[in-house]
Write a protein that holds these residues in place. Structure first.
Motif, PDB file in Angstrom:
ATOM      1  N   UNK A  85       0.849  -1.190   0.000  1.00  0.00           N
ATOM      2  CA  UNK A  85       0.000   0.000   0.000  1.00  0.00           C
ATOM      3  C   UNK A  85       0.886   1.241   0.000  1.00  0.00           C
ATOM      4  N   UNK A  86       0.625   2.146  -0.927  1.00  0.00           N
ATOM      5  CA  UNK A  86       1.415   3.369  -1.035  1.00  0.00           C
ATOM      6  C   UNK A  86       0.572   4.582  -0.643  1.00  0.00           C
ATOM      7  N   UNK A  87       1.234   5.530   0.045  1.00  0.00           N
ATOM      8  CA  UNK A  87       0.574   6.736   0.517  1.00  0.00           C
ATOM      9  C   UNK A  87       1.240   7.963  -0.110  1.00  0.00           C
ATOM     10  N   UNK A  88       0.447   8.978  -0.385  1.00  0.00           N
ATOM     11  CA  UNK A  88       0.981  10.257  -0.850  1.00  0.00           C
ATOM     12  C   UNK A  88       1.161  11.146   0.374  1.00  0.00           C
ATOM     13  N   UNK A  89       2.411  11.489   0.684  1.00  0.00           N
ATOM     14  CA  UNK A  89       2.701  12.216   1.923  1.00  0.00           C
ATOM     15  C   UNK A  89       3.478  13.508   1.653  1.00  0.00           C
ATOM     16  N   UNK A  90       3.282  14.461   2.565  1.00  0.00           N
ATOM     17  CA  UNK A  90       3.873  15.796   2.396  1.00  0.00           C
ATOM     18  C   UNK A  90       4.389  16.293   3.736  1.00  0.00           C
ATOM     19  N   UNK A  91       5.084  17.415   3.688  1.00  0.00           N
ATOM     20  CA  UNK A  91       5.488  18.080   4.925  1.00  0.00           C
ATOM     21  C   UNK A  91       4.238  18.586   5.650  1.00  0.00           C
ATOM     22  N   UNK A  92       4.272  18.679   6.964  1.00  0.00           N
ATOM     23  CA  UNK A  92       3.097  19.100   7.735  1.00  0.00           C
ATOM     24  C   UNK A  92       2.531  20.440   7.252  1.00  0.00           C
ATOM     25  N   UNK A  94       1.034  21.143   4.401  1.00  0.00           N
ATOM     26  CA  UNK A  94       0.949  21.326   2.949  1.00  0.00           C
ATOM     27  C   UNK A  94      -0.395  20.828   2.433  1.00  0.00           C
ATOM     28  N   UNK A  95      -1.008  21.614   1.518  1.00  0.00           N
ATOM     29  CA  UNK A  95      -2.285  21.236   0.907  1.00  0.00           C
ATOM     30  C   UNK A  95      -2.035  20.557  -0.439  1.00  0.00           C
ATOM     31  N   UNK A  96      -2.970  19.699  -0.836  1.00  0.00           N
ATOM     32  CA  UNK A  96      -2.816  18.940  -2.076  1.00  0.00           C
ATOM     33  C   UNK A  96      -2.642  19.858  -3.280  1.00  0.00           C
ATOM     34  N   UNK A  97      -3.377  20.986  -3.301  1.00  0.00           N
ATOM     35  CA  UNK A  97      -3.297  21.882  -4.456  1.00  0.00           C
ATOM     36  C   UNK A  97      -1.939  22.574  -4.584  1.00  0.00           C
ATOM     37  N   UNK A  98      -1.110  22.525  -3.546  1.00  0.00           N
ATOM     38  CA  UNK A  98       0.227  23.130  -3.615  1.00  0.00           C
ATOM     39  C   UNK A  98       1.239  22.204  -4.280  1.00  0.00           C
ATOM     40  N   UNK A  99       0.947  20.923  -4.325  1.00  0.00           N
ATOM     41  CA  UNK A  99       1.916  19.934  -4.770  1.00  0.00           C
ATOM     42  C   UNK A  99       1.979  19.875  -6.292  1.00  0.00           C
ATOM     43  N   UNK A 100       3.187  19.957  -6.834  1.00  0.00           N
ATOM     44  CA  UNK A 100       3.385  19.862  -8.282  1.00  0.00           C
ATOM     45  C   UNK A 100       4.287  18.702  -8.685  1.00  0.00           C
ATOM     46  N   UNK A 101       5.083  18.199  -7.727  1.00  0.00           N
ATOM     47  CA  UNK A 101       6.059  17.150  -8.027  1.00  0.00           C
ATOM     48  C   UNK A 101       5.962  16.043  -6.991  1.00  0.00           C
ATOM     49  N   UNK A 102       6.099  14.813  -7.443  1.00  0.00           N
ATOM     50  CA  UNK A 102       6.100  13.676  -6.530  1.00  0.00           C
ATOM     51  C   UNK A 102       7.377  12.870  -6.735  1.00  0.00           C
ATOM     52  N   UNK A 103       7.960  12.391  -5.654  1.00  0.00           N
ATOM     53  CA  UNK A 103       9.201  11.626  -5.751  1.00  0.00           C
ATOM     54  C   UNK A 103       9.044  10.267  -5.082  1.00  0.00           C
ATOM     55  N   UNK A 144       6.359  19.631  -3.101  1.00  0.00           N
ATOM     56  CA  UNK A 144       6.728  18.229  -3.306  1.00  0.00           C
ATOM     57  C   UNK A 144       5.945  17.288  -2.388  1.00  0.00           C
ATOM     58  N   UNK A 145       5.761  16.079  -2.904  1.00  0.00           N
ATOM     59  CA  UNK A 145       5.190  14.980  -2.121  1.00  0.00           C
ATOM     60  C   UNK A 145       6.033  13.749  -2.350  1.00  0.00           C
ATOM     61  N   UNK A 146       5.859  12.751  -1.493  1.00  0.00           N
ATOM     62  CA  UNK A 146       6.550  11.469  -1.649  1.00  0.00           C
ATOM     63  C   UNK A 146       5.522  10.351  -1.681  1.00  0.00           C
ATOM     64  N   UNK A 147       5.805   9.337  -2.478  1.00  0.00           N
ATOM     65  CA  UNK A 147       5.002   8.104  -2.465  1.00  0.00           C
ATOM     66  C   UNK A 147       5.790   7.080  -1.661  1.00  0.00           C
ATOM     67  N   UNK A 148       5.265   6.726  -0.501  1.00  0.00           N
ATOM     68  CA  UNK A 148       5.996   5.858   0.421  1.00  0.00           C
ATOM     69  C   UNK A 148       5.010   5.044   1.251  1.00  0.00           C
ATOM     70  N   UNK A 149       5.504   4.005   1.954  1.00  0.00           N
ATOM     71  CA  UNK A 149       4.653   3.264   2.888  1.00  0.00           C
ATOM     72  C   UNK A 149       4.245   4.146   4.069  1.00  0.00           C
ATOM     73  N   UNK A 150       3.147   3.796   4.715  1.00  0.00           N
ATOM     74  CA  UNK A 150       2.632   4.589   5.829  1.00  0.00           C
ATOM     75  C   UNK A 150       3.637   4.708   6.964  1.00  0.00           C
ATOM     76  N   UNK A 151       4.422   3.662   7.198  1.00  0.00           N
ATOM     77  CA  UNK A 151       5.399   3.696   8.283  1.00  0.00           C
ATOM     78  C   UNK A 151       6.408   4.819   8.092  1.00  0.00           C
ATOM     79  N   UNK A 152       6.722   5.147   6.856  1.00  0.00           N
ATOM     80  CA  UNK A 152       7.681   6.218   6.582  1.00  0.00           C
ATOM     81  C   UNK A 152       7.154   7.561   7.052  1.00  0.00           C
ATOM     82  N   UNK A 153       5.851   7.808   6.880  1.00  0.00           N
ATOM     83  CA  UNK A 153       5.262   9.064   7.354  1.00  0.00           C
ATOM     84  C   UNK A 153       5.385   9.164   8.867  1.00  0.00           C
TER      85      UNK A 153
END
Length: 281
Positions: A85-92, A94-103, A144-153
């Motif tokens: 399961x992958x999650x889209x995560x950001x810095x505390x 941050x709103x979704x509409x601000x994100x332009x890049x995912x790593x 920016x956002x990251x695609x990572x497992x929930x444990x990483x967040x």
């Protein structure tokens, strides 16, 4: 109190780390940059166990691991299937509409491409899913956002904006549990078992056909057969196989006897309980 240490490849927060935490919560998870280093940690006794991914329902087999297994000197004592399961995560904040890049790792991005495309995000690849989260935490960026497992967040203090964004719900990774014990305790006879082994056929016409004939005639179900290239040779004579049952079963005992007659090398890598996930899949 920890019962021991369990090695995995990747960074803290990786899928392998999640698997360690889920199935061996009393063991201390120990990350290693490469599979070679994870195997070495088990062999030297620095870690008592290893949680090693061998195949994924979408991406296929983990090539590095399959080449390390035959000569590792380790034994397989278990298998674990983990839904990915992958999650889209950001810095505390941050709103979704601000994100332009995912790593993230290339394979993770490819497995979440529908969400990435729907959100119109630019994708950038890094070497590890958990590493993508760590880098975002170390260098905050509201775009920016990251695609990572929930444990990483949880580990790196990030916030999850979108959960379970993988394209396919059947996305599952199979892990092998490894030990350096030369003669690990056999599984209980009440458990359905898997036997994993490697063999090299003799240089005879139709050697592979003859070597495998005993499995059919004795009603043994072979669930995996994979060939290896050795020393750059283009003739595939070295194989990794998995079958249902244990060597003490009469049918499998007869099949293995016939296999060894046509083989110049044979080694059992492990006899271990079949994960109940097999029956549910």
């Amino acid at each position: 109190m920890s019962q021991g240490r369990i090695a995995f490849q990747g960074e803290l927060g990786a899928n392998s780390h999640e698997a360690c935490a889920a199935y061996f919560p009393d063991y201390e998870p120990v990350p290693h940059p490469t599979f070679d280093e994870a195997f070495e940690a088990i062999k030297t006794g620095d870690c008592q166990l290893g949680m090693i991914p061998v195949e994924n329902s979408i991406a296929g087999r983990v090539a590095d691991v399959h080449h390390l297994l035959p000569n590792s000197g380790l034994k397989i004592i278990g298998e674990k299937f983990k839904p990915i399961r992958f999650q889209l995560m950001v810095n505390p904040g941050v709103k979704l509409e601000e994100v332009t890049t995912v790593q993230s790792m290339a394979i993770a991005i490819s497995q979440c491409r529908k969400t990435v495309k729907r959100l119109g995000l630019k994708a950038e690849t890094v070497g590890d899913t958990a590493g993508a989260a760590r880098m975002l935490a170390q260098t905050p960026d509201r775009t920016r956002a990251a695609i990572s497992p929930a444990l990483a967040a949880e580990i790196y203090g990030l916030e999850i904006l979108l959960r379970d964004i993988e394209d396919e719900r059947h996305n599952t990774t199979r892990f092998l549990v490894m030990t350096a014990q030369s003669e690990p305790e056999p599984p209980p006879f009440t458990s359905p078992c898997i036997t994993s082994f490697v063999f090299r056929v003799r240089n005879l016409p139709a050697a592979l056909y003859k070597a495998l004939g005993g499995f059919a005639t004795n009603g043994v179900n072979m669930t995996k057969l994979e060939s290896y290239m050795e020393d750059g040779a283009w003739t595939a004579t070295f194989f990794y196989a998995e079958v249902d049952g244990r060597p003490e079963d009469r049918g499998l005992a007869l099949a293995l006897e016939e296999l060894q007659f046509f083989s110049e090398r044979f080694e059992i890598l492990g006899v271990y309980p079949a994960d109940p996930f097999r029956a549910r899949a």
